[in-house]
Write a protein that holds these residues in place. Structure first.
Motif, PDB file in Angstrom:
ATOM      1  N   GLN A   1       1.446  10.960  -9.097  1.00  0.00           N
ATOM      2  CA  GLN A   1       0.756  10.320  -7.973  1.00  0.00           C
ATOM      3  C   GLN A   1       0.571  11.320  -6.834  1.00  0.00           C
ATOM      4  O   GLN A   1      -0.502  11.385  -6.238  1.00  0.00           O
ATOM      5  CB  GLN A   1       1.579   9.148  -7.441  1.00  0.00           C
ATOM      6  CG  GLN A   1       1.236   7.819  -7.997  1.00  0.00           C
ATOM      7  CD  GLN A   1       2.002   6.721  -7.281  1.00  0.00           C
ATOM      8  OE1 GLN A   1       3.170   6.873  -6.918  1.00  0.00           O
ATOM      9  NE2 GLN A   1       1.352   5.599  -7.067  1.00  0.00           N
TER      10      GLN A   1
ATOM     11  N   TYR B   1      -4.435   8.837 -11.687  1.00  0.00           N
ATOM     12  CA  TYR B   1      -3.726   8.363 -10.498  1.00  0.00           C
ATOM     13  C   TYR B   1      -3.436   6.866 -10.610  1.00  0.00           C
ATOM     14  O   TYR B   1      -2.329   6.410 -10.318  1.00  0.00           O
ATOM     15  CB  TYR B   1      -4.531   8.668  -9.225  1.00  0.00           C
ATOM     16  CG  TYR B   1      -3.821   8.247  -7.968  1.00  0.00           C
ATOM     17  CD1 TYR B   1      -2.930   9.108  -7.341  1.00  0.00           C
ATOM     18  CD2 TYR B   1      -4.020   6.987  -7.411  1.00  0.00           C
ATOM     19  CE1 TYR B   1      -2.255   8.720  -6.187  1.00  0.00           C
ATOM     20  CE2 TYR B   1      -3.361   6.597  -6.269  1.00  0.00           C
ATOM     21  CZ  TYR B   1      -2.485   7.462  -5.665  1.00  0.00           C
ATOM     22  OH  TYR B   1      -1.817   7.074  -4.526  1.00  0.00           O
TER      23      TYR B   1
ATOM     24  N   ASN C   1      -8.462  16.153  -7.983  1.00  0.00           N
ATOM     25  CA  ASN C   1      -9.213  15.045  -8.583  1.00  0.00           C
ATOM     26  C   ASN C   1     -10.658  15.430  -8.861  1.00  0.00           C
ATOM     27  O   ASN C   1     -11.200  15.106  -9.911  1.00  0.00           O
ATOM     28  CB  ASN C   1      -9.167  13.814  -7.680  1.00  0.00           C
ATOM     29  CG  ASN C   1      -8.058  12.877  -8.079  1.00  0.00           C
ATOM     30  OD1 ASN C   1      -7.728  12.754  -9.246  1.00  0.00           O
ATOM     31  ND2 ASN C   1      -7.492  12.221  -7.101  1.00  0.00           N
TER      32      ASN C   1
END
Length: 184
Positions: free
Chosen positions: A35, A90, A44
């Motif tokens: 996370q 995530y 990302n």
């Protein structure tokens, strides 16, 4: 909503695997690391970029996490990337932690305050909440200077607002009503 369901299914599968291998706690710790790492926008964007080859994405994940997480968690991440679901990493980690809390009877409490609180106060808050809810508590502290003072505690869908900002807002509303009448 569609992606949330997929994330939940992947998280449940990982949780079941972790249960079989007696690694539930270790994988939960790994998911917190994931996370944190996948919370970075740049990573990302790189991992979700369709131009970047799958092998390169796997190499990036291995380089970042190989020595930081359990082998099962790493292999699971690689599987997720191979299934072209890297955009859900995530969310999968988040859903795993939610499942872990639910199965272990842990309640999440969010404590927002104007300044950072010390460990002693955190332990006192946790102890009070344990007594009230008869459950283990995971306390997340958030510093919000706009509260001016006091705190806001959220747990189990309930919210207790003891902030100065809230008190000032209530006082401001009372002044707008203006119950004063002139009598001459």
């Amino acid at each position: 909503m569609k992606y949330e369901n997929i994330s939940i299914r992947y998280a449940k599968a990982l949780f079941n695997l972790a249960q079989e291998l007696n690694l539930v706690q270790i994988v939960a710790d790994d998911m917190r690391i994931i996370q944190y790492v996948f919370g970075f926008k740049e990573l990302n964007q790189t991992i979700n970029n369709p131009i970047i080859k799958q092998s390169k994405k796997i190499s990036i994940v291995k380089a970042l996490l190989k020595d930081k997480i359990n082998e099962i968690s790493l292999k699971y991440l690689i599987l997720v990337i191979r299934r072209k679901r890297e955009n859900l990493i995530y969310d999968i980690a988040n859903q795993y932690i939610n499942i872990y809390r639910e199965k272990m009877g842990i309640k999440l409490a969010k404590f927002r305050s104007a300044i950072d609180i010390n460990e002693n106060i955190k332990l006192q808050v946790i102890q009070v909440l344990k007594n009230i809810f008869a459950s283990d508590i995971e306390l997340v502290t958030i510093v919000e200077p706009k509260l001016i003072g006091g705190f806001v505690l959220s747990i189990d869908g309930k919210r207790y607002d003891a902030s100065i900002r809230n008190k000032l807002n209530r006082l401001s509303k009372e002044f707008k009503i203006n119950i004063y009448e002139k009598i001459f």
